[in-house]
Structure formats: C-alpha cells, structure tokens
Design a protein around this motif. Structure first.
Motif, PDB file in Angstrom:
ATOM      1  N   LYS A   1       0.831  -1.204   0.000  1.00  0.00           N
ATOM      2  CA  LYS A   1       0.000   0.000   0.000  1.00  0.00           C
ATOM      3  C   LYS A   1       0.865   1.252   0.000  1.00  0.00           C
ATOM      4  N   GLU A   2       0.581   2.133  -0.932  1.00  0.00           N
ATOM      5  CA  GLU A   2       1.379   3.358  -1.025  1.00  0.00           C
ATOM      6  C   GLU A   2       1.138   4.291   0.147  1.00  0.00           C
ATOM      7  N   THR A   3       0.012   4.099   0.817  1.00  0.00           N
ATOM      8  CA  THR A   3      -0.348   5.001   1.907  1.00  0.00           C
ATOM      9  C   THR A   3       0.204   4.532   3.255  1.00  0.00           C
ATOM     10  N   SER A   4       0.861   3.367   3.282  1.00  0.00           N
ATOM     11  CA  SER A   4       1.267   2.813   4.581  1.00  0.00           C
ATOM     12  C   SER A   4       2.497   3.519   5.139  1.00  0.00           C
ATOM     13  N   GLU A   5       2.613   3.439   6.454  1.00  0.00           N
ATOM     14  CA  GLU A   5       3.775   4.022   7.118  1.00  0.00           C
ATOM     15  C   GLU A   5       5.043   3.289   6.664  1.00  0.00           C
ATOM     16  N   LEU A   6       4.916   1.974   6.466  1.00  0.00           N
ATOM     17  CA  LEU A   6       6.074   1.196   6.023  1.00  0.00           C
ATOM     18  C   LEU A   6       6.563   1.674   4.650  1.00  0.00           C
ATOM     19  N   HIS A   7       5.611   1.980   3.776  1.00  0.00           N
ATOM     20  CA  HIS A   7       6.005   2.439   2.440  1.00  0.00           C
ATOM     21  C   HIS A   7       6.748   3.771   2.520  1.00  0.00           C
ATOM     22  N   ARG A   8       6.292   4.636   3.428  1.00  0.00           N
ATOM     23  CA  ARG A   8       6.979   5.914   3.621  1.00  0.00           C
ATOM     24  C   ARG A   8       8.423   5.650   4.071  1.00  0.00           C
ATOM     25  N   LEU A   9       8.566   4.708   5.005  1.00  0.00           N
ATOM     26  CA  LEU A   9       9.903   4.375   5.492  1.00  0.00           C
ATOM     27  C   LEU A   9      10.745   3.751   4.377  1.00  0.00           C
ATOM     28  N   ASN A  10      10.121   2.865   3.600  1.00  0.00           N
ATOM     29  CA  ASN A  10      10.857   2.156   2.548  1.00  0.00           C
ATOM     30  C   ASN A  10      11.279   3.053   1.393  1.00  0.00           C
ATOM     31  N   THR A  11      10.657   4.214   1.291  1.00  0.00           N
ATOM     32  CA  THR A  11      11.026   5.128   0.209  1.00  0.00           C
ATOM     33  C   THR A  11      11.754   6.355   0.764  1.00  0.00           C
ATOM     34  N   SER A  12      12.253   6.225   1.993  1.00  0.00           N
ATOM     35  CA  SER A  12      12.890   7.385   2.643  1.00  0.00           C
ATOM     36  C   SER A  12      14.301   7.626   2.128  1.00  0.00           C
ATOM     37  N   ASN A  13      14.879   6.610   1.493  1.00  0.00           N
ATOM     38  CA  ASN A  13      16.160   6.792   0.806  1.00  0.00           C
ATOM     39  C   ASN A  13      17.276   7.364   1.668  1.00  0.00           C
ATOM     40  N   GLY A  14      17.424   6.853   2.870  1.00  0.00           N
ATOM     41  CA  GLY A  14      18.546   7.283   3.709  1.00  0.00           C
ATOM     42  C   GLY A  14      18.258   8.454   4.616  1.00  0.00           C
ATOM     43  N   ILE A  15      17.055   9.021   4.506  1.00  0.00           N
ATOM     44  CA  ILE A  15      16.719  10.170   5.365  1.00  0.00           C
ATOM     45  C   ILE A  15      16.010   9.650   6.624  1.00  0.00           C
ATOM     46  N   PRO A  16      16.433  10.115   7.818  1.00  0.00           N
ATOM     47  CA  PRO A  16      15.811   9.640   9.059  1.00  0.00           C
ATOM     48  C   PRO A  16      14.296   9.887   9.064  1.00  0.00           C
ATOM     49  N   GLN A  17      13.556   8.889   9.519  1.00  0.00           N
ATOM     50  CA  GLN A  17      12.093   8.992   9.540  1.00  0.00           C
ATOM     51  C   GLN A  17      11.571   8.865  10.952  1.00  0.00           C
ATOM     52  N   LYS A  18      10.704   9.793  11.323  1.00  0.00           N
ATOM     53  CA  LYS A  18       9.998   9.672  12.599  1.00  0.00           C
ATOM     54  C   LYS A  18       8.920   8.610  12.400  1.00  0.00           C
ATOM     55  N   VAL A  19       8.890   7.603  13.268  1.00  0.00           N
ATOM     56  CA  VAL A  19       7.914   6.527  13.093  1.00  0.00           C
ATOM     57  C   VAL A  19       7.059   6.347  14.342  1.00  0.00           C
ATOM     58  N   SER A  20       5.993   5.569  14.200  1.00  0.00           N
ATOM     59  CA  SER A  20       5.117   5.268  15.337  1.00  0.00           C
ATOM     60  C   SER A  20       5.831   4.299  16.266  1.00  0.00           C
ATOM     61  N   ILE A  21       5.350   4.241  17.474  1.00  0.00           N
ATOM     62  CA  ILE A  21       5.943   3.329  18.466  1.00  0.00           C
ATOM     63  C   ILE A  21       5.790   1.880  17.993  1.00  0.00           C
TER      64      ILE A  21
END
Lengths: 305, 191
Positions: free
Chosen positions: A51-71
C-alpha cells in the motif's frame, strides 16, 4: 450459557481470517469480530508493503533520510533486527529489497542496489523514535506483523470461554472447543492444499506453519520464494514446511519462519534448544518431529469418520 | 389528478416495486452463492478471456515482454498474476490485482473447510497456506502457458508451468503418511 459453535470470517492483509467462538451469543460474536477486523486493518494500514499510503512504504522510500515513526513501527523493526542478530542475518527484514526487485510488492520498478543493505545498516534513534534506512533498503516485516496482529486480536477476545483465530493458516486457540474438548488442528500438505498430513489436539496454544510453497515465482531463471536467507540472498532449501506450536502465535510463527531460513541442521538445533513442539517436512519428503509434538498428535484416521 | 396521471402513478409504483423485488431476489441469490472455503472448484475457475498480452510475432530479442495471466476467483476477490519475459526467461513476477475484502455479512456462509466438514472430520482448523497464493499460482501458470503459445521459449523448467493445480480433485484427500514420491497429482512447488 450459549453452547453454539459460531464462525465468522473476514479478509485482511491478503489473507482470510476465520474466527470460531464457543460460549458467546451471535451478537457478541459479531461485535468481537468487528473489533478483531479493526485490529488487523490497523496493522495492515501501517505495515503493508503493498500500500502506497502505509507508514512502512513511507519508510521504505525514505532513501537514507531519518524517519519519525510510530511506536508500533519502532518496536516491530527493533524486534526484526533482534531476530536478525540471533540468526546471524539468516532472517533479515531487508529481504523486502529482493522481493521488490522481483516486482513483488512496493516500491514499484525497484532496482536492487549492487550491495544489498542488511539489518546492520538500520539505525535506531531511541529518543526521537526515528529509523534511518540505507539508501535502497526496503523492509518487509510481514511474517512478524501478521502474528502480532493475531496476538492483539486474541487479547481483544479475552473473556470468551473458547475461541480460535485462524489467519491464513496461523492459528491461535484459547480455552476449549465444544464440551470442553481441545481444538483439533490439522497441518496442510505442502504439495496439495486440499490434503492434510498430520493433526494435533491443542488448547491455549498458538500454532503456525511456514512454507516455501506459499508466495513464490521465478527471477532470471532462478526460482524464488518469499523466505530468503539474507546471509547469501538465496532462497533456503532443506525444509519445505515447518510447523511450530507455542503459547502464542507470535512465537510459533517466528520459530517456524526461522526454521525454514536456518535449514534442517541449525533450524532443528534452535527448536530443540527452545523445546517447542515442531513438525518439519523436509524437501525429500521425510518428517522430523520431536516428542513434544508427538505428545499432542492425534492420528488423522480417528478424526475422519 | 386526471385518470391518466393516476394510471401512470399506479404503473410506476407497480413497476418500481417489481423491479426492487427482482433486485432483492437476485441479490439474495448472489449472497447465498458464495463459494466455500474448503472447496477449490469455485476459487479456481478462471474468468474467461482475461488473459492479455502483446501481439504474437512482435518479440524482439533483448526486450522485456509482460504477459498477464488469467484472473482467478477466490472467495475474497480476483487474483491476477503477470510475468515479465526477456529472452525466454522469466525476469519478474507481479500480482497487479489484489483481492478486496468482502463485506463481513457473508461470514456465516463461509464456514471454514466445508470439504473437511462434509467428510465428517473432527477438525477445527488447518495450519498452512492460503487461498490467495493458490489462485496466484494458477494465474502465474496461465501467464507462463500464454508466453509459450506466443512463441516465447521459457527455458527454465519449474513445475509452475504444469497445469495440474488448476484441475481440482473430486474431494479432499487425506494421506495418512507423507511420502516423497507417491503422489503423482501433487505438484512440486520447489524445483
């Protein structure tokens, strides 16, 4: 007291979830099922690699930039990395890179970097709940997420005299089946989805089967399946189907997956150390099981009339 | 109100109530006709002519051709696989269509493993693979078969090119013992 056996089914995460309830009313079963469905959906929304809308997808496309994630994300990825360390990288959530490069899930049109990043390149920032992935690193924690969702649903069913959750072949039972009897659970034949090879009687237990026969295909002439030993990037051979029984479905699923990834020698060693009942079907068709499993086993012919 | 208008009003009332009754009957029949979890025939019925591909004869060496397999129905929606073929080799597999969730209202009809139930088995659950992957496999096979009919030579001999998985057996078989070579109908999933 209601004595009916109630069945409910919903679909989530690309799998069917079948709930069986003992000792509650139809209305209660509907309410509890709706709760469970909500729990599964929330995990799916957050952790889906499809799913393109998932938090995991956001992380997987972060390309080396630190991501704030859920607990929740932070904990799951941490747990994945812990298992990676325990298995010297045979299990590695970075397997997502390889699967994505085969066109299985997102990111789309993903090209595998020459050096595949491993769990060791995942950086955690505990203070700010941040995760930094290496460029081109794609995580797939699905095997863990499914069983965590089952556990969460199981907790939501607390207080029900007896229930079984069967999420795509991963099973959690609590309490007893009708008339106080244990739950009889069969193990699917990896070669024929309509056949079974063994059965056990369990109560208050989780049971999971991991197999290389589920998601699979072929890439550049080489067959692949979704369980890839990340130490060498190859699919593991040796065990076709691994079934493990534990108190929680999470433990059972994790150990079953690891058995496949570690292969017969190391896999059996790990299972023996932990003492879980296990039932393995090796690639040549032979069966490996321990005494703890045999103690729970019931002959199939006594279950089929 | 003129008699004509009255008649027209009556006609519309009759017409729409008949229509809605009809829709309800059709709806109920459809809802009743859900496939059962334990029976493979329904999930594995391909919808006709879903397979699409490039025009035969346009294959150029070095280009990647995408071939979409047949769509297979599962109790939860349709599953379609696609393969990418380059120089006679499958270089990628995709599952573009992922099933959607059915409304939970159908839940009661699905009673898990009707097949096992019909055999009078005292089994409450089966631990193992899922339907989606089974349909995925069948769709994959049809894509590979199509690639072959289009002049693509698939050089790798995986068992997924076989078609035995598409033809479901008459009833669930329950082998008492697992042996490596006694099941001719069972497909090799691995090599």
């Amino acid at each position: 007291m209601e004595n009916k056996i109630l069945h409910r089914l919903f679909h989530t995460m690309g799998i069917a979830v079948h709930c069986t309830f003992i000792g509650i009313s139809d209305k209660d079963a509907d309410i509890r099922t709706a709760e469970a469905e909500k729990i599964f959906s929330s995990y799916d929304e957050r952790f889906s690699r499809f799913k393109e809308t998932s938090e995991l997808h956001r992380l997987n496309t972060s390309n080396g930039i630190p991501q704030k994630v859920s607990i929740e994300m932070f904990q799951v990825i941490k747990e994945c990395v812990m298992l990676s360390k325990e298995t010297s990288g045979a299990f590695d959530p970075s397997v997502g890179s390889i699967l994505a490069s085969y066109g299985y899930g997102l990111p789309a049109n993903f090209i595998l970097p020459d050096t595949i990043p491993t769990y060791e390149s995942i950086v955690f920032n505990n203070q700010d709940l941040e995760i930094t992935l290496a460029p081109g690193q794609v995580l797939e924690p699905a095997s863990l997420v499914k069983s965590i969702a089952i556990s969460a649903a199981g907790q939501a069913f607390d207080g029900i005299p007896g229930f079984m959750i069967n999420a795509g072949g991963d099973i959690l039972t609590r309490g007893t089946f009708e008339k106080g009897l244990p739950w009889n659970i069969a193990i699917q034949d990896p070669r024929n989805p309509r056949a079974i090879v063994a059965a056990v009687s369990i109560r208050n237990a989780g049971m999971a089967t991991s197999g290389v026969y589920q998601a699979h295909g072929e890439h550049q002439g080489k067959p692949w399946h979704h369980l890839i030993n990340m130490q060498n990037g190859n699919t593991t051979r040796g065990i076709t189907s691994a079934t493990v029984i534990a108190h929680t479905c999470e433990e059972a699923d994790t150990e079953a997956t690891l058995a496949i990834l570690l292969g017969p020698t190391l896999g059996v060693m790990r299972l023996e150390q932990r003492g879980f009942p296990y039932f393995l079907i090796l690639d040549d068709g032979t069966i490996r099981k321990n005494a703890a499993f045999t103690a729970l086993e019931v002959p199939i012919d006594t279950l089929i009339s | 109100m003129t008699p004509f208008k009255k008649n027209l009003q009556r006609f519309f009332i009759l017409f729409f109530s008949t229509l809605s009754v009809g829709i309800i009957i059709v709806g109920v029949n459809r809802a009743k006709k859900v496939p059962t979890l334990g029976e493979a025939p329904t999930p594995l019925t391909p919808t006709p002519d879903q397979g699409t591909a490039g025009t035969p004869g346009t294959m150029v060496a070095g280009t990647t051709v995408s071939i979409t397999g047949k769509t297979y129905q599962t109790p939860y929606g349709n599953v379609t696989a696609a393969i990418q073929v380059k120089d006679g080799k499958v270089v990628g597999v995709t599952m573009p269509q992922v099933p959607n969730s059915p409304p939970s209202i159908y839940a009661e009809s699905y009673l898990v493993d009707q097949a096992i139930k019909a055999g009078g088995a005292n089994i409450q659950g089966v631990s193992g693979a899922t339907y989606t992957s089974l349909a995925f496999k069948s769709s994959l096979e049809s894509a590979i078969a199509q690639a072959k009919t289009q002049g693509q030579t698939i050089t790798t001999g995986t068992a997924s090119t076989g078609s035995s998985a598409v033809a479901p057996g008459p009833k669930p078989s329950v082998p008492l013992q697992y042996r490596g070579d006694d099941d001719d109908e069972g497909e090799e999933w691995d090599d």
